[in-house]
Design a protein around this motif. Structure first.
Motif, PDB file in Angstrom:
ATOM      1  N   ILE A   1      48.407  23.669  88.584  1.00  0.00           N
ATOM      2  CA  ILE A   1      48.104  25.093  88.478  1.00  0.00           C
ATOM      3  C   ILE A   1      47.303  25.591  89.681  1.00  0.00           C
ATOM      4  O   ILE A   1      47.445  26.746  90.104  1.00  0.00           O
ATOM      5  N   LYS A   2      46.481  24.738  90.264  1.00  0.00           N
ATOM      6  CA  LYS A   2      45.677  25.135  91.426  1.00  0.00           C
ATOM      7  C   LYS A   2      46.551  25.597  92.597  1.00  0.00           C
ATOM      8  O   LYS A   2      46.080  26.319  93.478  1.00  0.00           O
ATOM      9  N   GLN A   3      47.814  25.174  92.602  1.00  0.00           N
ATOM     10  CA  GLN A   3      48.716  25.551  93.691  1.00  0.00           C
ATOM     11  C   GLN A   3      49.401  26.894  93.445  1.00  0.00           C
ATOM     12  O   GLN A   3      50.017  27.451  94.353  1.00  0.00           O
ATOM     13  N   PHE A   4      49.286  27.426  92.229  1.00  0.00           N
ATOM     14  CA  PHE A   4      50.003  28.648  91.876  1.00  0.00           C
ATOM     15  C   PHE A   4      49.278  29.881  92.408  1.00  0.00           C
ATOM     16  O   PHE A   4      48.083  30.064  92.138  1.00  0.00           O
ATOM     17  N   PRO A   5      49.965  30.742  93.130  1.00  0.00           N
ATOM     18  CA  PRO A   5      49.343  32.000  93.564  1.00  0.00           C
ATOM     19  C   PRO A   5      49.047  32.894  92.364  1.00  0.00           C
ATOM     20  O   PRO A   5      49.841  32.994  91.429  1.00  0.00           O
ATOM     21  N   GLY A   6      47.862  33.503  92.371  1.00  0.00           N
ATOM     22  CA  GLY A   6      47.480  34.398  91.279  1.00  0.00           C
ATOM     23  C   GLY A   6      46.713  33.713  90.171  1.00  0.00           C
ATOM     24  O   GLY A   6      46.241  34.377  89.247  1.00  0.00           O
ATOM     25  N   LEU A   7      46.595  32.384  90.236  1.00  0.00           N
ATOM     26  CA  LEU A   7      45.838  31.643  89.230  1.00  0.00           C
ATOM     27  C   LEU A   7      44.674  30.921  89.895  1.00  0.00           C
ATOM     28  O   LEU A   7      44.779  30.457  91.036  1.00  0.00           O
ATOM     29  N   GLU A   8      43.578  30.811  89.162  1.00  0.00           N
ATOM     30  CA  GLU A   8      42.395  30.116  89.664  1.00  0.00           C
ATOM     31  C   GLU A   8      41.959  29.062  88.655  1.00  0.00           C
ATOM     32  O   GLU A   8      41.978  29.304  87.444  1.00  0.00           O
ATOM     33  N   VAL A   9      41.579  27.896  89.155  1.00  0.00           N
ATOM     34  CA  VAL A   9      41.045  26.828  88.305  1.00  0.00           C
ATOM     35  C   VAL A   9      39.721  26.385  88.917  1.00  0.00           C
ATOM     36  O   VAL A   9      39.673  25.946  90.067  1.00  0.00           O
ATOM     37  N   ASP A  10      38.632  26.509  88.139  1.00  0.00           N
ATOM     38  CA  ASP A  10      37.330  26.124  88.686  1.00  0.00           C
ATOM     39  C   ASP A  10      37.063  24.640  88.445  1.00  0.00           C
ATOM     40  O   ASP A  10      37.923  23.910  87.927  1.00  0.00           O
ATOM     41  N   ASP A  11      35.880  24.190  88.806  1.00  0.00           N
ATOM     42  CA  ASP A  11      35.544  22.768  88.712  1.00  0.00           C
ATOM     43  C   ASP A  11      35.502  22.267  87.269  1.00  0.00           C
ATOM     44  O   ASP A  11      35.580  21.065  87.020  1.00  0.00           O
ATOM     45  N   GLU A  12      35.356  23.184  86.311  1.00  0.00           N
ATOM     46  CA  GLU A  12      35.312  22.794  84.898  1.00  0.00           C
ATOM     47  C   GLU A  12      36.656  23.033  84.211  1.00  0.00           C
ATOM     48  O   GLU A  12      36.750  23.007  82.986  1.00  0.00           O
ATOM     49  N   TYR A  13      37.687  23.286  85.014  1.00  0.00           N
ATOM     50  CA  TYR A  13      39.064  23.463  84.548  1.00  0.00           C
ATOM     51  C   TYR A  13      39.287  24.757  83.768  1.00  0.00           C
ATOM     52  O   TYR A  13      40.251  24.879  83.011  1.00  0.00           O
ATOM     53  N   ASN A  14      38.403  25.724  83.934  1.00  0.00           N
ATOM     54  CA  ASN A  14      38.669  27.041  83.372  1.00  0.00           C
ATOM     55  C   ASN A  14      39.737  27.727  84.221  1.00  0.00           C
ATOM     56  O   ASN A  14      39.683  27.682  85.454  1.00  0.00           O
TER      57      ASN A  14
END
Length: 237
Positions: free
Chosen positions: A150-163
């Motif tokens: 998901i981290k590679q998907f444009p428009g999506l963000e994943v933080d260090d806690e996987y939110n």
């Protein structure tokens, strides 16, 4: 009388010259095939006979021929794309015409192998209430989880806690293959699920069960993540 005699001598000389010329011209013919006994069309055939060089190409039946060869011997060479070249020396001997046995060309060892060309998959598909990401269009390494994908998907963000967030909104609902999953803890799930089993990931604007039933959408939608697994991967399905 003298004129008639001179004319007769000239005629005899011309006849003699024609005979000598005809006798000095020789003919060679042959055919070219491959190892499957199929005629090789368009092969380049060259003859070097004395100071003369003659060239031609084979017809649809692999046949070639040369005339007006003056030398009693000649060198023959044949080449065609995808085959090893052929060369040999021949001698007419006492013959004025030479019909060669079928010449077989061997397939070249470095012939290009068939290459399957596959089009690159479309990474994103945008529908009315859904943005769909095709996992095949992104890099998945051994040991990667869904969060890494998901981290590679444009428009999506994943933080260090996987939110997971999209357009500033948290992803709070989860489905697998279109069915509500037993947990709504998105971050724990995507941190443990292997990315290798995922075919697609959809971000859905969910307006609730009533809107899904009536088609009437009111208010702000909830962002929902739907993970579509590869065929046979969802054993509990």
């Amino acid at each position: 009388m003298k004129i008639r005699y001179s004319f007769l001598v000239l005629v005899l000389w011309l006849i003699s010259a024609i005979n000598v010329f005809a006798q000095s011209n020789k003919r060679v013919s042959g055919s070219v095939i491959d190892s499957t006994k199929t005629a090789v069309e368009g092969a380049n055939v060259k003859i070097i006979a004395g100071n003369d060089t003659l060239q031609t190409t084979t017809n649809e039946k692999g046949y070639f021929s040369f005339a007006k060869i003056k030398s009693t011997s000649f060198a023959l060479s044949i080449s065609s794309m995808g085959y090893n070249s052929f060369s040999a020396n021949y001698n007419f001997g006492d013959s004025k015409s030479l019909e060669l046995n079928a010449i077989e060309l061997k397939f070249a060892g470095n012939m290009l192998k068939e290459v399957e060309i596959k089009s690159k998959p479309n990474p994103i598909r945008i529908m009315q209430d859904t943005v769909e990401y095709n996992a095949a269009a992104y890099q998945v390494l051994e040991g990667d989880n869904v969060a890494d994908l998901i981290k590679q998907f444009p428009g999506l963000e994943v933080d260090d806690e996987y939110n997971v967030k999209t357009m500033g909104k948290d992803m709070v609902k989860l489905r697998v293959d279109g069915k509500d999953f037993f947990t709504s803890n998105v971050k724990d799930f995507i941190s443990k699920l292997p990315a290798a089993i995922v075919a697609k990931i959809q971000v859905i604007d969910d307006f609730g069960d009533e809107a899904n039933f009536t088609g009437i959408k009111i208010g702000e939608p909830t962002k929902m993540l739907n993970i579509v697994t590869k065929p046979g991967m969802n054993k509990g399905k």
